[in-house]
Design a protein around this motif. Structure first.
Motif, PDB file in Angstrom:
ATOM      1  N   PRO A   1       0.764  -1.281  -0.045  1.00 32.77           N
ATOM      2  CA  PRO A   1      -0.063   0.052  -0.190  1.00 32.77           C
ATOM      3  C   PRO A   1       0.822   1.449  -0.086  1.00 32.77           C
ATOM      4  O   PRO A   1       0.477   2.121  -0.543  1.00 32.77           O
ATOM      5  N   SER A   2       1.943   1.141   0.669  1.00 35.40           N
ATOM      6  CA  SER A   2       2.892   2.426   0.801  1.00 35.40           C
ATOM      7  C   SER A   2       3.472   2.756  -0.341  1.00 35.40           C
ATOM      8  O   SER A   2       3.700   3.981  -0.890  1.00 35.40           O
ATOM      9  N   TRP A   3       3.447   1.871  -1.437  1.00 33.85           N
ATOM     10  CA  TRP A   3       4.209   1.896  -2.708  1.00 33.85           C
ATOM     11  C   TRP A   3       3.231   2.665  -3.534  1.00 33.85           C
ATOM     12  O   TRP A   3       3.729   3.701  -4.184  1.00 33.85           O
ATOM     13  N   TYR A   4       1.895   2.260  -3.420  1.00 31.26           N
ATOM     14  CA  TYR A   4       0.935   3.133  -4.234  1.00 31.26           C
ATOM     15  C   TYR A   4       0.733   4.606  -3.886  1.00 31.26           C
ATOM     16  O   TYR A   4       0.370   5.401  -4.427  1.00 31.26           O
ATOM     17  N   LEU A   5       0.718   4.659  -2.257  1.00 28.85           N
ATOM     18  CA  LEU A   5       0.595   6.307  -1.814  1.00 28.85           C
ATOM     19  C   LEU A   5       1.974   6.883  -2.297  1.00 28.85           C
ATOM     20  O   LEU A   5       1.920   8.229  -2.695  1.00 28.85           O
ATOM     21  N   PHE A   6       3.197   6.377  -2.329  1.00 31.58           N
ATOM     22  CA  PHE A   6       4.330   6.902  -2.955  1.00 31.58           C
ATOM     23  C   PHE A   6       4.271   7.454  -4.279  1.00 31.58           C
ATOM     24  O   PHE A   6       4.457   8.628  -4.754  1.00 31.58           O
ATOM     25  N   LEU A   7       3.748   6.658  -5.099  1.00 36.56           N
ATOM     26  CA  LEU A   7       3.563   6.931  -6.554  1.00 36.56           C
ATOM     27  C   LEU A   7       2.352   7.935  -6.912  1.00 36.56           C
ATOM     28  O   LEU A   7       2.259   8.544  -7.684  1.00 36.56           O
ATOM     29  N   ASN A   8       1.309   7.875  -5.783  1.00 37.76           N
ATOM     30  CA  ASN A   8      -0.155   8.650  -6.040  1.00 37.76           C
ATOM     31  C   ASN A   8      -0.451   8.153  -7.274  1.00 37.76           C
ATOM     32  O   ASN A   8      -1.263   9.038  -7.772  1.00 37.76           O
ATOM     33  N   LYS A   9      -0.677   6.843  -7.434  1.00 34.65           N
ATOM     34  CA  LYS A   9      -1.476   6.235  -8.369  1.00 34.65           C
ATOM     35  C   LYS A   9      -2.073   5.106  -7.999  1.00 34.65           C
ATOM     36  O   LYS A   9      -1.724   4.354  -7.139  1.00 34.65           O
ATOM     37  N   GLY A  10      -3.252   4.802  -8.477  1.00 37.83           N
ATOM     38  CA  GLY A  10      -4.147   3.655  -8.095  1.00 37.83           C
ATOM     39  C   GLY A  10      -5.452   3.586  -9.006  1.00 37.83           C
ATOM     40  O   GLY A  10      -6.082   4.374  -9.204  1.00 37.83           O
ATOM     41  N   ASN A  11      -5.560   2.349  -9.168  1.00 38.40           N
ATOM     42  CA  ASN A  11      -6.947   1.865  -9.982  1.00 38.40           C
ATOM     43  C   ASN A  11      -7.797   1.201  -8.927  1.00 38.40           C
ATOM     44  O   ASN A  11      -7.394   1.308  -7.636  1.00 38.40           O
TER      45      ASN A  11
END
Length: 352
Positions: A122-132
């Protein structure tokens, strides 16, 4: 016709052929250059995307991961402090995700394939600020676990919307009071105490809906999300004998649009008796194509049939008797042919 005219015609004919051959050679050369150029561009982009993803993950691991983990832990504690019951915890997690993540984030695109798959933290997606939808569900479920909730992933293989577009979706269910599973979907701002089960079927023609726990498909939830369903029994046979452990693929067909609703995310197989229950939605102007695939032999056998629901269909018997080489067999055959060609070339050289 005198000799001079005859010679002139022949010369013009030969010149025309040479021009045509030259044009063909030039065209083939340009086509090869174009194909080669496209392949080179794709390879360069793949190299660039891989390097970018690896560098981004290295930066995340060394400089951001710990801070984001601390932020998630702090946020989960704040949510617990301002929530008086499990329902409010779910509400606050969804609202946090909408406020802090969803509204400011971008969707993953096809060019983000490597970036998206390099980690599922989850922290990786918050770092990227991307998510489907899948990534939003992962972030929600992580926060739910941090706050002591029991949750699971819910997914569909695909749907057809009211405008004929096809897509897929994933969301979460949370167990409240140890008795009731409820919808929690940050992408659509769905959470208790409202009952959002049938909201999906108001905008989509859904395929089967299943719950997943620890990556395993555990429960058929179709009847909870589709108001009008029919349960059928698919039976795989060959020559009157039941064929066990066959894979099932199902396509939904509606007004000229088709979408696979079983076969990738949702996976079903016939049991040792060649049987598999399937729950499907009953919709107007909609039919289903059922395909059974037997992968146990060197050849893959398959069979299919079309059905229209709404008339208590019951058992669907499908003859799995159409042979087709499977992928492993095709690779094996190519290897044999290649080996034979190499040996033929070697033997010819020895004879010379």
């Amino acid at each position: 016709m005198d000799f001079k005219n005859w010679f002139t015609q022949k010369r013009n004919s030969i010149s025309s052929r040479l021009d045509h051959q030259s044009f063909c050679k030039t065209g083939k050369f340009l086509l090869r250059c174009a194909v080669f150029g496209i392949v080179i561009i794709m390879l360069l982009y793949l190299i660039y995307a891989t390097i970018y993803a690896v560098c981004a993950y290295a930066i995340y691991s060394h400089y951001a991961a710990e801070d984001i983990e601390a932020y998630l832990s702090k946020t989960s504690e704040e949510i617990l402090l301002k929530s008086s019951n499990e329902t409010e915890i779910v509400q606050n997690i969804v609202n946090w995700e909408l406020r802090e993540f969803v509204l400011t984030s971008e969707r993953f695109q096809i060019q983000d394939l490597i970036l998206r798959g390099i980690s599922t933290k989850p922290s990786w997606y918050l770092f990227l600020n991307k998510g489907n939808c899948g990534e939003l569900g992962i972030v929600f479920e992580d926060m739910a676990n941090r706050t002591g909730l029991t949750c699971r992933k819910v997914a569909i293989n695909g749907f057809i919307d009211l405008e004929g577009h096809t897509e897929n979706h994933a969301w979460s269910e949370v167990l409240l009071n140890g008795t009731e599973w409820v919808v929690a979907d940050s992408g659509f701002n769905f959470y208790p105490p409202a009952d959002h089960y049938f909201n999906y079927s108001e905008i989509w023609l859904l395929g089967p809906v299943y719950a997943f726990e620890d990556g395993a498909q555990v429960e058929d939830r179709t009847a909870h999300y589709i108001p009008n369903t029919e349960r059928i029994i698919v039976m795989s046979t060959r020559g009157g004998e039941a064929i066990p452990n066959c894979s099932i693929e199902i396509e939904m067909n509606n007004n000229g649009k088709s979408q696979r609703v079983v076969g990738t995310t949702i996976k079903l197989k016939t049991n040792e008796s060649g049987l598999c229950p399937v729950t499907l939605g009953v919709y107007d102007n909609t039919s289903y194509t059922l395909r059974i695939i037997d992968l146990k032999s060197i050849y893959q056998y398959e069979g299919e049939t079309g059905i229209i629901l709404g008339n208590n269909t019951g058992e669907i018997k499908i003859e799995v008797d159409q042979p087709r080489p499977n992928a492993a067999s095709a690779v094996f055959i190519v290897l044999i042919i290649t080996t034979l060609c190499i040996w033929r070339h070697i033997l010819r050289k020895k004879q010379i």
